[in-house]
Design an enzyme around this catalytic site. Structure first.
Site: not given
Ligand SMILES: *Cc1c(COP(=O)(O)O)cnc(C)c1O
Length: 403
Positions: A195, A124, A220, A70
């Site tokens: 982000d 998001y 993603k 961790r």
């Molecule tokens: C999917 C997504 C998240 C969150 O990611 P997870 O891996 O599902 O927790 C945050 N910001 C954006 C723009 C996303 O598309």
């Protein structure tokens, strides 16, 4: 370790995307003479601390070393180095999901700071829900402000506790001026978190534009294979011991296996992004010319200020777009039901094309009026354009839209 000191020079060079590809192909590799080319998966919770003096040195931070997964793990460290390089940062922390990354970045950035966390309505959906929990349970004060009123946005930035922004936003692909936001934030030392999940470091480098933190859902585009969930936080400056403390104690860290999976996916990151960018732009253009389509949302497809911002801030539009059908909800549902090659699913950034109706999925928690205000109509479809052949995608869209 990859030389992160050279990352920004590399990224600024005109052929940076080609060089990024070379770098990605070798990510995590080269263990040295007779070592494995691909780094091992160090699937161990604990590490031998050595003698008492060694243990003391590791725990006091005098010497780097592993103790407990961790806190840190060799495979996870490889992934941290990789995302740090891609985002041109000086420090990185890997997390178990994109949401865990957002939580980690907000906590580290807001530590010891007063004031509100400023954000905008079209972040998001999961980030919204996370902020709502932080507000309700931990008393974080959040200000949600439409960034389209730029003067008001920048004025609020200057007196915020921290800023969380997403550009392009999801699903309407609105861009926010990262440099202008940073300039407004700097004089009062307001940390700016971006982000960068949708744009990816292939198309946009918020830290080079002056942002303090970047968060990514590695679920993603970075992983790209729709087979795991993960996230990362990258900082423009070196991590402090406080940042590391936040990261390891919030607990959203990862196992070696997951880190290794993302690293493996990232080897083809540049190749995939090239195909996503090409298909995304081609499909956006094709849809815009269709009589059934009311409007297409894709970075750079807008006019005026948004278009200029795209050219300044992004190298390409990525593979995510949204479009509105003239027939509203009925037409959108018909379209989704008729898709054959494209799968009806949430998420984005995988090699396969996926489509969903945000009013039904990601924005379902909002009131119908709230959705209208946010520009999420019932007939809006979000399409994550994959890396299939453009002609096959067009054929599927054509048959799904047609009679
Ligand atoms: C999917 C997504 C998240 C969150 O990611 P997870 O891996 O599902 O927790 C945050 N910001 C954006 C723009 C996303 O598309």
């Amino acid at each position: 370790m990859h030389n992160s000191g050279q990352a920004s020079d590399l990224m600024d060079s005109p052929d940076s995307q080609d060089r990024l590809q070379t770098h990605c192909v070798h990510l995590g590799g080269k263990e040295g003479r007779n070592g494995p080319y691909v780094p091992p998966i160090v699937q161990s919770t604990v590490f031998d601390l050595g003698d008492a003096a060694d243990a003391e040195a590791i725990f006091s931070g005098e010497r780097s070393g592993f103790a407990y997964t961790r806190f840190g793990n060799p495979t996870v460290e490889k992934l941290a180095e990789a995302v740090q390089w891609l985002e041109c940062g000086k420090g990185a922390m890997v997390t178990s999901s994109g949401n865990a990354a957002t939580l980690c970045a907000i906590t580290a950035a807001m530590y010891g700071r007063k004031g509100k966390l400023l954000t905008h309505p079209d972040i998001y959906g999961g980030s919204h829900e996370l902020l709502a929990i932080l507000e309700e349970v931990y008393g974080l004060s959040v200000e949600v402000l439409d960034s389209a009123n730029e003067e008001k946005w920048l004025e609020s930035v200057s007196r915020a506790g921290a800023v969380l922004l997403e550009s392009p936003s999801n699903p309407l692909m609105r861009l926010i001026d990262i440099e202008a936001t940073v300039q407004a934030a700097r004089p009062s030392g307001v940390p700016v978190i971006v982000d960068n999940t949708v744009a990816t470091p292939y198309n946009q480098r918020p830290l080079v534009l002056g942002a303090d933190w970047v968060v990514q859902s590695t679920t993603k585009y970075l992983n790209g294979h729709s087979d795991m969930v993960g996230g990362c936080v990258v900082k423009r400056e070196a991590l402090t011991s406080q940042d590391r403390r936040v990261h390891k104690n919030l607990g959203g860290t990862v196992n070696a296996m997951e880190a290794w999976m993302i690293l493996r996916g990232m080897r083809t990151f540049a190749l995939r992004m090239k195909a996503h960018n090409r298909n995304g732009a081609a499909i956006a253009q094709w849809l815009a010319a269709r009589p059934e389509v009311e409007r297409v949302y894709y970075p750079g497809s807008g006019e005026g200020r948004q278009r200029a911002l795209f050219e300044r801030q992004m190298a390409a539009g990525s593979g995510l777009l949204a479009f509105e059908l003239k027939g509203g909800k009925v037409a959108a549902e018909r379209f989704l039901d008729r898709m054959k090659l494209i799968t009806h699913a949430v998420s984005l950034g995988g090699m396969e094309s996926l489509a969903t109706r945000p009013a039904m999925s990601s924005h379902r928690g909002m009131t119908p009026e709230g959705r209208i205000e946010a520009g999420i109509s019932e007939g809006l479809i979000r399409l994550s354009v994959g890396v299939e052949s453009t002609a096959d995608l067009v054929a599927d869209l054509e048959q799904a839209l047609g009679d």
